[in-house]
Motif scaffolding. Structure first.
Motif, PDB file in Angstrom:
ATOM      1  N   ALA A   1       0.838  -1.206   0.000  1.00  0.00           N
ATOM      2  CA  ALA A   1       0.000   0.000   0.000  1.00  0.00           C
ATOM      3  C   ALA A   1       0.870   1.252   0.000  1.00  0.00           C
ATOM      4  CB  ALA A   1      -0.934  -0.006   1.196  1.00  0.00           C
ATOM      5  N   ALA A   2       1.918   1.246   0.812  1.00  0.00           N
ATOM      6  CA  ALA A   2       2.829   2.397   0.871  1.00  0.00           C
ATOM      7  C   ALA A   2       3.514   2.609  -0.474  1.00  0.00           C
ATOM      8  CB  ALA A   2       3.863   2.193   1.971  1.00  0.00           C
ATOM      9  N   ARG A   3       3.886   1.522  -1.123  1.00  0.00           N
ATOM     10  CA  ARG A   3       4.560   1.629  -2.419  1.00  0.00           C
ATOM     11  C   ARG A   3       3.615   2.182  -3.487  1.00  0.00           C
ATOM     12  NH1 ARG A   3       7.575  -3.316  -5.732  1.00  0.00           N
ATOM     13  NH2 ARG A   3       8.370  -1.988  -7.427  1.00  0.00           N
TER      14      ARG A   3
ATOM     15  N   ALA B   1      -4.582   4.169  -1.558  1.00  0.00           N
ATOM     16  CA  ALA B   1      -4.569   2.725  -1.329  1.00  0.00           C
ATOM     17  C   ALA B   1      -5.075   2.406   0.076  1.00  0.00           C
ATOM     18  CB  ALA B   1      -3.160   2.167  -1.544  1.00  0.00           C
ATOM     19  N   PRO B   2      -6.347   2.720   0.367  1.00  0.00           N
ATOM     20  CA  PRO B   2      -6.888   2.419   1.700  1.00  0.00           C
ATOM     21  C   PRO B   2      -6.893   0.922   1.967  1.00  0.00           C
ATOM     22  CG  PRO B   2      -8.627   3.090   0.184  1.00  0.00           C
ATOM     23  CD  PRO B   2      -7.343   3.357  -0.507  1.00  0.00           C
ATOM     24  N   ARG B   3      -6.554   0.559   3.205  1.00  0.00           N
ATOM     25  CA  ARG B   3      -6.438  -0.840   3.599  1.00  0.00           C
ATOM     26  C   ARG B   3      -7.609  -1.293   4.440  1.00  0.00           C
ATOM     27  NH1 ARG B   3      -2.198  -3.407   6.854  1.00  0.00           N
ATOM     28  NH2 ARG B   3      -3.642  -5.091   6.437  1.00  0.00           N
ATOM     29  N   SER B   4      -8.038  -2.513   4.193  1.00  0.00           N
ATOM     30  CA  SER B   4      -8.955  -3.204   5.088  1.00  0.00           C
ATOM     31  C   SER B   4      -8.378  -4.592   5.315  1.00  0.00           C
ATOM     32  CB  SER B   4     -10.354  -3.282   4.476  1.00  0.00           C
ATOM     33  OG  SER B   4     -10.331  -3.966   3.243  1.00  0.00           O
TER      34      SER B   4
ATOM     35  N   VAL C   1      -7.578   3.245  -5.534  1.00  0.00           N
ATOM     36  CA  VAL C   1      -8.536   4.158  -6.156  1.00  0.00           C
ATOM     37  C   VAL C   1      -7.813   5.435  -6.571  1.00  0.00           C
ATOM     38  CG1 VAL C   1     -10.571   3.246  -4.974  1.00  0.00           C
ATOM     39  CG2 VAL C   1      -9.197   4.999  -3.864  1.00  0.00           C
ATOM     40  N   ALA C   2      -8.532   6.323  -7.229  1.00  0.00           N
ATOM     41  CA  ALA C   2      -7.948   7.573  -7.714  1.00  0.00           C
ATOM     42  C   ALA C   2      -7.406   8.397  -6.548  1.00  0.00           C
ATOM     43  CB  ALA C   2      -8.992   8.363  -8.489  1.00  0.00           C
ATOM     44  N   PRO C   3      -6.442   9.259  -6.812  1.00  0.00           N
ATOM     45  CA  PRO C   3      -5.822  10.054  -5.738  1.00  0.00           C
ATOM     46  C   PRO C   3      -6.850  10.853  -4.941  1.00  0.00           C
ATOM     47  CG  PRO C   3      -4.610  10.315  -7.794  1.00  0.00           C
ATOM     48  CD  PRO C   3      -5.848   9.545  -8.130  1.00  0.00           C
TER      49      PRO C   3
ATOM     50  N   TRP D   1      -8.971  -0.126   8.947  1.00  0.00           N
ATOM     51  CA  TRP D   1      -8.166   1.090   8.764  1.00  0.00           C
ATOM     52  C   TRP D   1      -8.793   2.052   7.769  1.00  0.00           C
ATOM     53  CZ3 TRP D   1      -6.159  -3.917   8.517  1.00  0.00           C
ATOM     54  CH2 TRP D   1      -5.428  -4.320   9.647  1.00  0.00           C
ATOM     55  N   ASN D   2      -9.490   1.517   6.766  1.00  0.00           N
ATOM     56  CA  ASN D   2     -10.104   2.416   5.792  1.00  0.00           C
ATOM     57  C   ASN D   2     -11.300   3.176   6.354  1.00  0.00           C
ATOM     58  OD1 ASN D   2     -11.891   0.259   5.898  1.00  0.00           O
ATOM     59  ND2 ASN D   2     -12.016  -0.034   3.692  1.00  0.00           N
ATOM     60  N   ASP D   3     -11.689   2.841   7.587  1.00  0.00           N
ATOM     61  CA  ASP D   3     -12.760   3.580   8.256  1.00  0.00           C
ATOM     62  C   ASP D   3     -12.241   4.782   9.049  1.00  0.00           C
ATOM     63  OD1 ASP D   3     -15.022   1.938   7.489  1.00  0.00           O
ATOM     64  OD2 ASP D   3     -14.175   0.397   8.804  1.00  0.00           O
ATOM     65  N   LEU D   4     -10.942   4.865   9.257  1.00  0.00           N
ATOM     66  CA  LEU D   4     -10.395   5.961  10.064  1.00  0.00           C
ATOM     67  C   LEU D   4     -10.700   7.338   9.480  1.00  0.00           C
ATOM     68  CD1 LEU D   4      -7.017   4.365  11.204  1.00  0.00           C
ATOM     69  CD2 LEU D   4      -8.927   5.050  12.678  1.00  0.00           C
ATOM     70  N   PRO D   5     -10.525   7.565   8.162  1.00  0.00           N
ATOM     71  CA  PRO D   5     -10.923   8.871   7.627  1.00  0.00           C
ATOM     72  C   PRO D   5     -12.412   9.143   7.798  1.00  0.00           C
ATOM     73  CG  PRO D   5      -9.485   7.728   6.090  1.00  0.00           C
ATOM     74  CD  PRO D   5      -9.861   6.729   7.143  1.00  0.00           C
ATOM     75  N   LEU D   6     -13.226   8.096   7.693  1.00  0.00           N
ATOM     76  CA  LEU D   6     -14.665   8.244   7.898  1.00  0.00           C
ATOM     77  C   LEU D   6     -14.962   8.681   9.325  1.00  0.00           C
ATOM     78  CD1 LEU D   6     -17.416   7.772   6.422  1.00  0.00           C
ATOM     79  CD2 LEU D   6     -17.403   5.476   7.423  1.00  0.00           C
TER      80      LEU D   6
END
Length: 272
Positions: free
Chosen positions: A167-169, A178-181, A188-190, A222-227
């Motif tokens: 994901a970091a790469r 590159a949100p992770r679950s 997805v797009a930037p 982890w992809n819920d953190l921005p939410l």
């Protein structure tokens, strides 16, 4: 003004066996009381429908909803399935991710459009597992994906250390989100995320003269953190990783428990 609840699906509402009846009833009661429900997920449009069917089949409670924020926020739908907003990856971006992933034997690469889900590379056999809707996916070449309007490239990565590094790469070298679950990276797009999709939905509601009084998020990964950060209040599931629990305002054992403290007019939810 109504409140808006945005709930994740996998690991929050939907599990291998389906869903818990109490959770489904709590969501139905939420809507019956006049508040809004959005399903906020990394799943594609088609896989959201499969999840909704699984919840209804396993609980006997019809899972109604008002909006969907899916494909990791790139796509927003209303309850009737009409697309309110979507953003696709550019063909060059799809090709760059494929070049990075398709030579590996420890990952699988999928491509999601608004109307279908493609398997581009799967040495892991993940897409053949009947528990993950093996009948839903269509095998396709990269050439097919490059001609399609791809909104997300889910990468199945069962090794969490590899998932972090990959994901970091993707973010550093390709400039993509590159949100992770759990077990997945959703490329997805930037700049896209569940939070961005939710903000777009709130703007849509305000533009229609339906502002919301409060936003609440439920999630487990982890992809819920921005939410969580985008909402007034947030609940991480008790089984979520520590980082996710720490990023929420509250922790709950289930969707039903989270909704208990939010109040609302008790109304019998619909059943099939």
């Amino acid at each position: 003004m109504p409140r808006l609840l945005a709930t994740d699906l996998d690991g929050t509402l939907v599990f291998r066996h389906g869903a818990d009846r109490d959770d489904a009833r709590a969501l139905a009661t939420w809507r019956a009381g006049g508040d809004l429900l959005a399903l906020a997920t990394g799943r594609s449009v088609g896989l959201v429908r499969r999840a909704v069917d699984a919840v209804t089949a396993s609980t006997g409670v019809t899972l109604g909803y008002d909006y969907v924020v899916c494909a990791s926020g790139t796509t927003v739908l209303d309850g009737a399935g009409r697309v309110l907003r979507t953003r696709a990856l550019e063909p060059g971006q799809v090709a760059a991710v494929a070049e990075l992933v398709m030579g590996r034997g420890d990952t699988a690469l999928f491509a999601s459009t608004l109307d279908r889900d493609l398997v581009l590379h799967d040495p892991t056999g993940f897409g053949d597992d009947p528990r993950v809707y093996a009948d839903h996916f269509s095998a396709a070449t990269l050439a097919v994906a490059l001609e399609a309007s791809v909104v997300a490239l889910p990468v199945y990565v069962p090794d969490p250390d590899l998932a972090d590094a990959l994901a970091a790469r993707i973010e550093a070298e390709l400039g993509l989100a590159a949100p992770r679950s759990t077990n997945f990276i959703d490329v997805v797009a930037p700049g896209e995320s569940k939070a961005v999709g939710l903000r777009r939905l709130i703007e849509h509601l305000s533009g229609r003269g339906t502002p919301v009084s409060e936003t609440i998020a439920l999630g487990d990964s982890w992809n819920d953190l921005p939410l969580f950060e985008a909402c007034d209040r947030s609940f991480a599931m008790a089984h979520a990783p520590r980082q996710v629990r720490q990023g929420a305002t509250d922790v709950a054992a289930s969707v039903a428990q989270a909704l208990e403290g939010l109040g609302g007019r008790p109304t019998a939810p619909p059943t099939r």
